[in-house]
Motif scaffolding. Structure first.
Motif, PDB file in Angstrom:
ATOM      1  N   ALA A 136      53.075  52.817  45.397  1.00  0.00           N
ATOM      2  CA  ALA A 136      54.313  52.378  45.760  1.00  0.00           C
ATOM      3  C   ALA A 136      55.402  53.664  45.931  1.00  0.00           C
ATOM      4  CB  ALA A 136      54.693  51.405  44.788  1.00  0.00           C
ATOM      5  N   GLY A 137      56.231  53.279  46.927  1.00  0.00           N
ATOM      6  CA  GLY A 137      57.345  54.307  46.876  1.00  0.00           C
ATOM      7  C   GLY A 137      56.914  55.892  47.529  1.00  0.00           C
ATOM      8  N   GLY A 138      55.856  55.682  48.263  1.00  0.00           N
ATOM      9  CA  GLY A 138      55.437  56.962  48.794  1.00  0.00           C
ATOM     10  C   GLY A 138      54.582  57.773  47.768  1.00  0.00           C
ATOM     11  N   SER A 139      54.477  57.489  46.243  1.00  0.00           N
ATOM     12  CA  SER A 139      53.754  58.318  45.497  1.00  0.00           C
ATOM     13  C   SER A 139      52.213  58.377  46.119  1.00  0.00           C
ATOM     14  CB  SER A 139      53.806  57.916  44.259  1.00  0.00           C
ATOM     15  OG  SER A 139      53.112  56.422  44.130  1.00  0.00           O
ATOM     16  N   THR A 140      51.577  59.571  45.612  1.00  0.00           N
ATOM     17  CA  THR A 140      50.041  59.817  46.277  1.00  0.00           C
ATOM     18  C   THR A 140      49.464  60.338  45.040  1.00  0.00           C
ATOM     19  OG1 THR A 140      50.670  62.021  46.940  1.00  0.00           O
ATOM     20  CG2 THR A 140      50.557  60.224  48.567  1.00  0.00           C
ATOM     21  N   THR A 141      48.061  60.182  44.906  1.00  0.00           N
ATOM     22  CA  THR A 141      47.438  60.732  44.045  1.00  0.00           C
ATOM     23  C   THR A 141      46.025  61.259  44.696  1.00  0.00           C
ATOM     24  OG1 THR A 141      46.526  58.594  43.324  1.00  0.00           O
ATOM     25  CG2 THR A 141      47.962  59.335  42.040  1.00  0.00           C
ATOM     26  N   GLU A 142      45.337  62.221  44.004  1.00  0.00           N
ATOM     27  CA  GLU A 142      44.307  62.923  44.899  1.00  0.00           C
ATOM     28  C   GLU A 142      42.951  62.992  43.733  1.00  0.00           C
ATOM     29  OE1 GLU A 142      44.123  66.111  48.061  1.00  0.00           O
ATOM     30  OE2 GLU A 142      43.950  67.014  46.186  1.00  0.00           O
ATOM     31  N   ALA A 143      41.918  62.433  44.150  1.00  0.00           N
ATOM     32  CA  ALA A 143      40.601  62.499  43.363  1.00  0.00           C
ATOM     33  C   ALA A 143      39.569  63.095  44.195  1.00  0.00           C
ATOM     34  CB  ALA A 143      40.242  61.098  42.784  1.00  0.00           C
ATOM     35  N   LEU A 144      38.748  63.799  43.338  1.00  0.00           N
ATOM     36  CA  LEU A 144      37.422  64.433  43.801  1.00  0.00           C
ATOM     37  C   LEU A 144      36.657  63.239  43.824  1.00  0.00           C
ATOM     38  CD1 LEU A 144      35.796  66.842  44.761  1.00  0.00           C
ATOM     39  CD2 LEU A 144      35.364  67.415  42.406  1.00  0.00           C
ATOM     40  N   ARG A 145      36.199  62.939  45.192  1.00  0.00           N
ATOM     41  CA  ARG A 145      34.931  62.013  45.242  1.00  0.00           C
ATOM     42  C   ARG A 145      33.425  62.466  45.725  1.00  0.00           C
ATOM     43  NH1 ARG A 145      37.164  56.821  46.295  1.00  0.00           N
ATOM     44  NH2 ARG A 145      39.250  56.731  44.984  1.00  0.00           N
ATOM     45  N   LEU A 146      33.590  63.706  46.062  1.00  0.00           N
ATOM     46  CA  LEU A 146      32.122  64.378  46.492  1.00  0.00           C
ATOM     47  C   LEU A 146      32.281  65.845  46.253  1.00  0.00           C
ATOM     48  CD1 LEU A 146      29.632  64.136  48.167  1.00  0.00           C
ATOM     49  CD2 LEU A 146      31.095  64.831  50.237  1.00  0.00           C
TER      50      LEU A 146
ATOM     51  N   VAL B 209      31.332  60.073  51.097  1.00  0.00           N
ATOM     52  CA  VAL B 209      30.580  59.826  50.153  1.00  0.00           C
ATOM     53  C   VAL B 209      29.054  59.140  50.278  1.00  0.00           C
ATOM     54  CG1 VAL B 209      30.867  58.494  47.964  1.00  0.00           C
ATOM     55  CG2 VAL B 209      32.741  59.678  49.188  1.00  0.00           C
ATOM     56  N   GLY B 210      29.148  58.239  51.240  1.00  0.00           N
ATOM     57  CA  GLY B 210      27.803  57.374  51.432  1.00  0.00           C
ATOM     58  C   GLY B 210      26.555  58.404  51.850  1.00  0.00           C
ATOM     59  N   GLN B 211      27.177  59.272  52.624  1.00  0.00           N
ATOM     60  CA  GLN B 211      26.167  60.078  53.216  1.00  0.00           C
ATOM     61  C   GLN B 211      25.565  61.041  52.183  1.00  0.00           C
ATOM     62  OE1 GLN B 211      28.480  61.884  56.186  1.00  0.00           O
ATOM     63  NE2 GLN B 211      27.734  60.508  57.944  1.00  0.00           N
ATOM     64  N   ALA B 212      26.271  61.311  51.218  1.00  0.00           N
ATOM     65  CA  ALA B 212      25.840  62.441  50.131  1.00  0.00           C
ATOM     66  C   ALA B 212      24.738  62.212  49.438  1.00  0.00           C
ATOM     67  CB  ALA B 212      27.264  62.768  49.081  1.00  0.00           C
TER      68      ALA B 212
ATOM     69  N   GLN C 203      24.232  52.444  55.118  1.00  0.00           N
ATOM     70  CA  GLN C 203      23.327  53.528  55.858  1.00  0.00           C
ATOM     71  C   GLN C 203      22.253  53.615  54.877  1.00  0.00           C
ATOM     72  OE1 GLN C 203      26.262  56.945  56.328  1.00  0.00           O
ATOM     73  NE2 GLN C 203      26.060  56.369  58.613  1.00  0.00           N
ATOM     74  N   ASP C 204      20.961  54.008  55.827  1.00  0.00           N
ATOM     75  CA  ASP C 204      19.785  54.098  55.130  1.00  0.00           C
ATOM     76  C   ASP C 204      19.153  55.248  56.125  1.00  0.00           C
ATOM     77  OD1 ASP C 204      17.564  53.866  53.737  1.00  0.00           O
ATOM     78  OD2 ASP C 204      16.704  52.117  54.837  1.00  0.00           O
ATOM     79  N   GLN C 205      18.240  55.947  55.153  1.00  0.00           N
ATOM     80  CA  GLN C 205      17.443  57.374  55.791  1.00  0.00           C
ATOM     81  C   GLN C 205      16.037  56.778  56.204  1.00  0.00           C
ATOM     82  OE1 GLN C 205      18.005  60.826  53.633  1.00  0.00           O
ATOM     83  NE2 GLN C 205      18.129  61.880  55.680  1.00  0.00           N
ATOM     84  N   VAL C 206      15.528  56.954  57.238  1.00  0.00           N
ATOM     85  CA  VAL C 206      14.368  56.176  57.753  1.00  0.00           C
ATOM     86  C   VAL C 206      13.534  57.245  58.868  1.00  0.00           C
ATOM     87  CG1 VAL C 206      14.660  53.988  57.060  1.00  0.00           C
ATOM     88  CG2 VAL C 206      15.260  54.859  59.284  1.00  0.00           C
ATOM     89  N   GLY C 207      12.282  57.200  58.957  1.00  0.00           N
ATOM     90  CA  GLY C 207      11.421  57.422  60.096  1.00  0.00           C
ATOM     91  C   GLY C 207      11.736  58.733  60.541  1.00  0.00           C
ATOM     92  N   GLN C 208      11.321  58.745  61.917  1.00  0.00           N
ATOM     93  CA  GLN C 208      11.340  60.056  62.603  1.00  0.00           C
ATOM     94  C   GLN C 208      11.456  59.592  64.243  1.00  0.00           C
ATOM     95  OE1 GLN C 208       7.469  62.106  62.014  1.00  0.00           O
ATOM     96  NE2 GLN C 208       7.109  61.614  64.427  1.00  0.00           N
ATOM     97  N   ARG C 209      12.142  60.668  64.792  1.00  0.00           N
ATOM     98  CA  ARG C 209      12.299  60.442  66.413  1.00  0.00           C
ATOM     99  C   ARG C 209      11.718  61.860  66.997  1.00  0.00           C
ATOM    100  NH1 ARG C 209      18.740  61.163  68.018  1.00  0.00           N
ATOM    101  NH2 ARG C 209      17.563  61.539  69.823  1.00  0.00           N
ATOM    102  N   SER C 210      11.272  61.754  68.348  1.00  0.00           N
ATOM    103  CA  SER C 210      10.602  62.789  68.915  1.00  0.00           C
ATOM    104  C   SER C 210      11.202  62.978  70.444  1.00  0.00           C
ATOM    105  CB  SER C 210       9.028  63.034  68.733  1.00  0.00           C
ATOM    106  OG  SER C 210       8.412  61.958  69.442  1.00  0.00           O
ATOM    107  N   ALA C 211      10.809  63.959  70.750  1.00  0.00           N
ATOM    108  CA  ALA C 211      11.011  64.370  72.313  1.00  0.00           C
ATOM    109  C   ALA C 211       9.936  65.404  72.795  1.00  0.00           C
ATOM    110  CB  ALA C 211      12.425  64.925  72.672  1.00  0.00           C
ATOM    111  N   LYS C 212       9.356  65.008  73.709  1.00  0.00           N
ATOM    112  CA  LYS C 212       8.296  66.011  74.513  1.00  0.00           C
ATOM    113  C   LYS C 212       8.677  66.120  76.072  1.00  0.00           C
ATOM    114  CE  LYS C 212       4.931  62.693  74.871  1.00  0.00           C
ATOM    115  NZ  LYS C 212       3.358  62.347  74.452  1.00  0.00           N
TER     116      LYS C 212
END
Length: 713
Positions: A458-468, A510-513, A562-571
């Protein structure tokens, strides 16, 4: 009028040769300076900067490397770096306003995280998937393209390839001046000039400036841009060269996010409508200062160092998403997004090359380091993270009031990041005999990213926090060999590993970390041949790339997970041919066919196995024909083909392929001044270069004619 001009041009190109309009050799040599006649002699024997830090030639490099000369780019009339580089083998555009209008696809992979952008050999870090520099070909000496993994040379983010834009440098031999002024369709105009040369035996300079403007090919499609490149070179001794450069770019791109399909089809009645708001804003300002030093105390030792500072300021205020609502017969507009990027990259790069002979066997060893500090601040007017769908505004598809930008929160800082990166690299080439050489390289890349999130009270105040606070270590390497059964033929093979970041390194969420970087590897083999005394060059390559640990959004998850899965390829297979024939004929042709797919891609119970990744064409080709009717008169005709793509993982939304024909003629009025006519999209093909949403196509330029006068002294 257009038909008359085109018909006259075609008749001139066909009739003049039959009239026997020719000049003797002395007159031709005296008059051809202003025209680009043919390809660069022995291009295959010229050292390149991109495929190897050792400065190997195309024939010596065990990889697919291609060079686009700046003079040829400008003669064709390519108006942007993307236009120019997509003439190269297997490179296609995925450029949209969100990625800065510079996104590319190569070898089955797309986007800023897989096809790296370099400027004078230095990596440009994407902020939130965006790179906005450089864009204007006027300041370019040449563009070099390395296809396939480049992480061993430049770090993470180059599994598909790397594009290196090399700027014009001072010429210490003679003073040069060149300029061009042109006007054309859509009220488009350009004026550009460049001047450079020696001041004395110690100092040389170069200054290039370009100014462009256009009304665009959609409603309210106006754009403008300015690019300035300047450099001063000092040679205090024969062995030491110092170059101070500054490059500036100010762009206001066309504020166009695409055309929505109606009932799944492109409708002739709305393809030139712009669904963005009246007061939309996009502006990108980049400035880069560089100091380079090169010291060669002997033939066996070379030291190079580069220090640089790049600042970037980007602004977006747009209504970005539009979808056809069949139930209402309206276009629903939503996603009012106001975003600012402020980015500063300060870094240094140094390498040392040692050349030696062991019992008659030549060895070249390069070792070096790269260090960067990047500060990035993201500001927006979202009321939450991630943003809600926004306010939907239904409008008539064909007639509507664009309205004004809707902003209830104001653009304010949301997060900032600090990235510290360093890499150590080495490359070695052993020339075993005149026919056989073996090369290897390794790169250790370390990066730490800190992300600070800003909370507003409120009133234009700001706070900063380390998230990652995330630290990443990557080691990539490659090994290759080149066998030359004859001096003009190279048979090569290589194996390379690569790393791609999850999104953009400096804007890790943060989610990707919680996940690790994606990794990949490539096997490639090919043949390169130089013939006709350097006037011909042919290449063919086959490759297979595999990328693992993909990051995917789980379908239907709210909030998106998000999830980390599988593989892709190109030839695939790639081939190119450059041919400069007697009689003034020239051919440049290239093409690629590939099979890109998700091999293992199961997320949230949904399988995409066997599907083609989005924004990846599985066929592409370019063809340029040149005929020098006389030493004064040159004609050109080009074809660009890009195969179909998909805009989604499930391959439900197909984007048709397209073929576009361009052409031009140039007439040298004097040895130093020429008149040019260029035609774009000769047959007025309506086509999508890429998409912004599944059924929101970014359409290419319609048939257009530009005329210009160019000068060179």
């Amino acid at each position: 009028m257009i038909k008359t001009i085109l018909t006259s041009s075609a008749l001139a190109a066909l009739v003049l040769p039959t009239l026997g309009y020719a000049e003797d050799a002395s007159e031709a040599a005296d008059r051809s300076d202003i025209l680009v006649l043919g390809t660069r002699t022995d291009e295959a024997e010229v050292p390149t900067q991109t495929g190897s830090r050792l400065g190997l030639t195309i024939l010596e490099t065990p990889a697919s490397v291609e060079t686009l000369a700046g003079d040829v780019i400008r003669a064709r009339g390519d108006l942007s770096i993307v236009d120019a580089v997509t003439r190269a083998t297997g490179i296609s555009s995925v450029a949209n306003p969100g990625n800065g209008g510079t996104g590319l696809a190569a070898r089955g992979f797309s986007g800023q995280g897989s096809v790296m952008q370099l400027y004078d050999g230095v990596r440009l870090y994407p902020g939130a998937g965006t790179v906005t520099f450089p864009t204007d070909p006027w300041t370019v000496e040449r563009i070099e393209v390395l296809r396939g993994p480049a992480s061993v040379l430049y770090g993470q983010g180059a599994i598909g390839g790397a594009v290196n834009v090399i700027s014009k440098k001072p010429n210490s031999d003679r003073t040069e001046f060149e300029a061009e002024a042109g006007y054309g369709s859509q009220n488009s105009w350009r004026i550009a000039a460049g001047l450079g040369g020696p001041v004395n035996e110690l100092i040389a300079y170069r200054l290039d400036i370009s100014r462009t403007q256009s009304d665009g090919w959609v409603d309210r499609g106006n754009s403008e841009g300015m690019a300035i490149s300047s450099s001063v070179q000092l040679r205090p001794t024969d062995t030491l060269t110092l170059t101070l450069s500054n490059d500036y770019s100010d762009q206001k791109p066309m504020r166009y996010f695409g055309t929505p399909l109606i009932d799944g089809e492109l409708d002739e009645r709305n393809k030139r409508r712009n669904y963005n708001v009246t007061d939309a804003l996009m502006r990108f300002k980049d400035n880069r200062t560089t100091l380079r030093a090169e010291w060669a105390p002997s033939d066996s030792v070379r030291v190079r160092g580069t220090a640089y500072r790049l600042t970037t300021h980007r602004k977006w205020r747009n209504l970005e998403s539009y979808f056809w609502n069949g139930a209402t017969g309206k276009i629903d507009r939503f996603d009012f997004f106001g975003i600012d990027h402020d980015q500063t990259q300060i870094g240094a790069q140094t390498d040392v090359t040692l050349r030696s002979y062991w019992g008659g066997v030549k060895n070249e060893l390069l070792v070096g380091f790269d260090v960067n500090g990047i500060k990035f601040r993201h500001s927006n007017d979202f009321d939450s993270d991630p943003p809600p769908p926004g306010f939907s505004e239904p409008v008539d598809p064909y007639s509507f009031g664009p309205g004004l930008y809707y902003n209830t929160f104001g653009v304010r800082p949301q997060y900032r990041t600090q990235t510290r990166q360093y890499s150590l690299f080495a490359e070695d080439r052993l020339t075993i005999s005149d026919q056989l050489s073996v090369s290897a390289g390794i790169n250790f890349d370390h990066a730490n990213v800190k992300r600070y999130v800003t909370s507003h009270g409120a009133g234009g105040s700001t706070t900063e926090a380390l998230r990652l606070d995330k630290t990443l270590h990557n080691v990539t390497w490659r090994v290759g060999a080149v066998y030359q059964p004859a001096p003009a033929i190279s048979i090569y093979g290589q194996y390379a590993t690569a790393v791609d970041p999850l999104g953009s390194l400096i804007t890790f969420s943060v989610g990707q970390a919680a996940f690790k970087n994606t990794t990949g590897d490539q096997v490639e083999a090919g043949v390169k041949a130089r013939f006709l005394g350097g006037r011909g060059l042919a290449t063919i390559a086959a490759y297979r790339i595999v990328k693992k640990n993909l990051l995917a959004t789980v379908p239907g998850s709210l909030p998106p997970r998000q999830d980390q899965v599988g593989q892709r390829s190109a030839k695939g297979l790639e081939a190119s041919l450059t041919l400069d024939l007697a009689g003034g004929f020239g051919i440049e042709a290239n093409g690629t066919v590939l099979d890109a797919r998700f091999d293992q891609f199961l997320t949230g119970g949904t399988s995409f196995n066997g599907k083609t990744p989005p924004k990846v064409p599985e066929a592409a080709a370019n063809l340029w024909l040149r005929y020098d009717v006389t030493a004064r008169f040159q004609t050109r005709l080009g074809l660009r083909y890009v195969g179909k793509t998909w805009s989604d993982n499930a391959n439900q939304f197909r984007v048709p392929g397209y073929a576009v024909v361009d052409g031009g003629i140039s007439f040298a009025m004097t040895k130093n001044v020429a008149a040019n006519l260029r035609v774009y999209n000769l047959f007025d093909k309506a086509y999508a270069t890429t998409t912004y949403n599944d059924e929101q196509w970014l359409l290419g330029r319609p048939r257009s004619i530009d005329v210009s006068v160019s000068a060179r002294f």
